[in-house]
Scaffold this motif. Structure first.
Motif, PDB file in Angstrom:
ATOM      1  N   ARG A 149      92.455  81.351  99.505  1.00 10.53           N
ATOM      2  CA  ARG A 149      93.356  80.631  99.731  1.00 10.53           C
ATOM      3  C   ARG A 149      93.462  80.607 101.208  1.00 10.53           C
ATOM      4  NH1 ARG A 149      96.907  83.162  97.127  1.00 10.53           N
ATOM      5  NH2 ARG A 149      98.020  84.739  98.690  1.00 10.53           N
ATOM      6  N   ALA A 150      93.225  81.827 101.938  1.00 17.23           N
ATOM      7  CA  ALA A 150      93.494  82.032 103.350  1.00 17.23           C
ATOM      8  C   ALA A 150      92.218  81.036 103.825  1.00 17.23           C
ATOM      9  CB  ALA A 150      93.161  83.274 103.927  1.00 17.23           C
ATOM     10  N   SER A 151      91.128  81.047 103.268  1.00 22.47           N
ATOM     11  CA  SER A 151      89.969  80.135 103.731  1.00 22.47           C
ATOM     12  C   SER A 151      90.289  78.822 103.965  1.00 22.47           C
ATOM     13  CB  SER A 151      88.662  80.407 102.859  1.00 22.47           C
ATOM     14  OG  SER A 151      88.088  81.904 102.919  1.00 22.47           O
ATOM     15  N   ALA A 152      90.915  78.081 102.890  1.00 22.33           N
ATOM     16  CA  ALA A 152      91.391  76.855 102.921  1.00 22.33           C
ATOM     17  C   ALA A 152      92.392  76.423 104.016  1.00 22.33           C
ATOM     18  CB  ALA A 152      91.962  76.362 101.385  1.00 22.33           C
ATOM     19  N   THR A 157      86.094  80.709 106.824  1.00 23.45           N
ATOM     20  CA  THR A 157      85.538  81.365 105.540  1.00 23.45           C
ATOM     21  C   THR A 157      85.951  82.758 105.872  1.00 23.45           C
ATOM     22  OG1 THR A 157      83.670  79.863 105.477  1.00 23.45           O
ATOM     23  CG2 THR A 157      83.425  82.170 104.149  1.00 23.45           C
ATOM     24  N   ILE A 158      86.740  83.134 104.990  1.00 24.11           N
ATOM     25  CA  ILE A 158      87.224  84.848 104.905  1.00 24.11           C
ATOM     26  C   ILE A 158      86.673  85.286 103.607  1.00 24.11           C
ATOM     27  CG2 ILE A 158      89.284  86.210 104.823  1.00 24.11           C
ATOM     28  CD1 ILE A 158      89.265  84.381 106.993  1.00 24.11           C
ATOM     29  N   GLY A 350      93.516  79.823 113.306  1.00 24.10           N
ATOM     30  CA  GLY A 350      94.197  80.611 112.347  1.00 24.10           C
ATOM     31  C   GLY A 350      94.728  82.037 112.564  1.00 24.10           C
ATOM     32  N   SER A 351      94.422  82.369 113.834  1.00 25.29           N
ATOM     33  CA  SER A 351      95.036  83.732 114.193  1.00 25.29           C
ATOM     34  C   SER A 351      96.307  83.612 114.834  1.00 25.29           C
ATOM     35  CB  SER A 351      93.766  84.532 115.056  1.00 25.29           C
ATOM     36  OG  SER A 351      93.905  83.691 116.200  1.00 25.29           O
TER      37      SER A 351
END
Length: 352
Positions: A149-152, A157-158, A350-351
């Motif tokens: 979910r976080a990658s999206a 890419t997590i 994203g950070s």
């Protein structure tokens, strides 16, 4: 030429350029700021720019992987406050040592979900105790879902970096880990060398069995004392000889050494990074923590053990020596040091 009275200082080993772009691995999540191995800890680590989140994996009575530092959850949960589980406190022998507490393999997942996580190091991280009792013990499935979910959401890419905890012990009680873990990763579509996954273990035969079952990259963990609990090698010291590293390269993609095996404070660095790279192995040392307590005296700031010292210097030095990634309890610090060393932006998309 320097005389015997005036010797030139010993130079650092020649840096071995990283074999892969250095990655930041959130050790148990952002565990310096939230109770470890909680979804909140992993979520904060992702927000701070970590590339991988690290769950230590143990099994429940009904064979579900959950994330805990140890299968003994006495110090990482409120199990002692649950009178209905008082009779499950027991003593077991794990990896040759007697341990007393409450163990995940004696609880079903449904029972574990009634517990709440708490800070494991309250004396060093008192602010984290504000979050005691808020978060459940997460499953591997929940952690995989979070990473996807976080990658999206972030466009990054997590990945996940699971450690199999005490695999030979779990095998001895009829709960071998390898096929269960591979099945869980297969279900996520992660079964190749390009999957955003590393599997790590301090044991050897566990990794060898995994090597036969999956193409996912494997990391041999190493410590500066002792040896693998499964007895598959005489000592970790033997494993970092040129011959030992060559053997490790037969089943693993890289090594995860105790960071002190590479460099400590102002002492001369070892040649471990260079030697591992010569064997084709990546190097991901553990664990960079900010508190003075975990740093050599030369990197302390002030006298309070819980105060933060110069962990930045420790990370910078090992990046300069060519490490390919590193574990840290403080992902934001790690990301900033990695980005400064590699010339990336100060903070990734994203950070926070």
């Amino acid at each position: 030429m320097a005389t015997s009275r005036e010797r030139a200082p010993r130079a650092e080993p020649l840096a071995a350029p990283s074999l892969s772009p250095p990655i930041v691995i959130a050790h148990r999540g952002a565990s310096g700021l939230r109770p470890e191995h909680t979804l909140a800890s992993y979520e904060l680590a992702i927000a701070q720019g970590a590339d991988f989140i690290e769950p230590d994996l143990v099994l429940t009575k009904d064979d579900v992987f959950v994330a805990r530092h140890e299968n003994n959850i006495a110090d990482t949960s409120d199990v002692a406050d649950h009178p209905e589980f008082a009779d499950r406190r027991t003593t077991k022998t794990i990896d040759g040592e007697q341990v007393t507490g409450w163990f995940t393999e004696d609880f079903t997942l449904a029972e574990l979900k009634t517990l709440r996580a708490k800070e494991r190091l309250p004396m060093l991280r008192p602010a984290n105790t504000d979050y005691d009792g808020r978060f459940q013990i997460p499953t591997l499935e929940e952690i995989i879902a979070l990473a996807k979910r976080a990658s999206a959401e972030t466009g990054r890419t997590i990945g996940i970096y699971p450690e199999t905890k005490h695999p030979s012990y779990f095998a001895s009680i009829g709960q071998p880990m390898e096929r269960r873990l591979v099945a869980a990763l297969d279900a996520a579509g992660w079964n190749g060398a390009d999957a955003p996954v590393f599997i790590q273990s301090f044991e050897v035969d566990n990794l060898r069995r995994l090597h036969a079952l999956t193409k996912v990259r494997l990391i041999q963990l190493l410590d500066d004392t002792g040896g693998p609990a499964d007895g598959a090698a005489p000592s970790y010291a033997d494993m970092i000889s040129p011959a030992g590293l060559k053997q490790v390269a037969g089943y693993a993609w890289g090594i995860g050494p105790n960071k002190d095996m590479i460099a400590v404070g102002s002492k001369p660095a070892t040649t471990l990074v260079r030697d591992a790279h010569a064997a084709g192995l990546r190097v991901h040392p553990w664990t960079f923590r900010a508190e003075n307590y975990f740093l050599p005296r030369s990197q302390w700031k002030g006298l309070n053990p819980r105060g933060h010292g110069d962990v930045e210097a420790a990370i910078r030095r090992q990046l300069a020596l060519g490490i390919d990634g590193f574990f840290t309890d403080f992902p934001l610090i790690g990301v900033e040091m990695r980005n400064a060393a590699t010339g990336k932006g100060s903070r990734p998309k994203g950070s926070i």
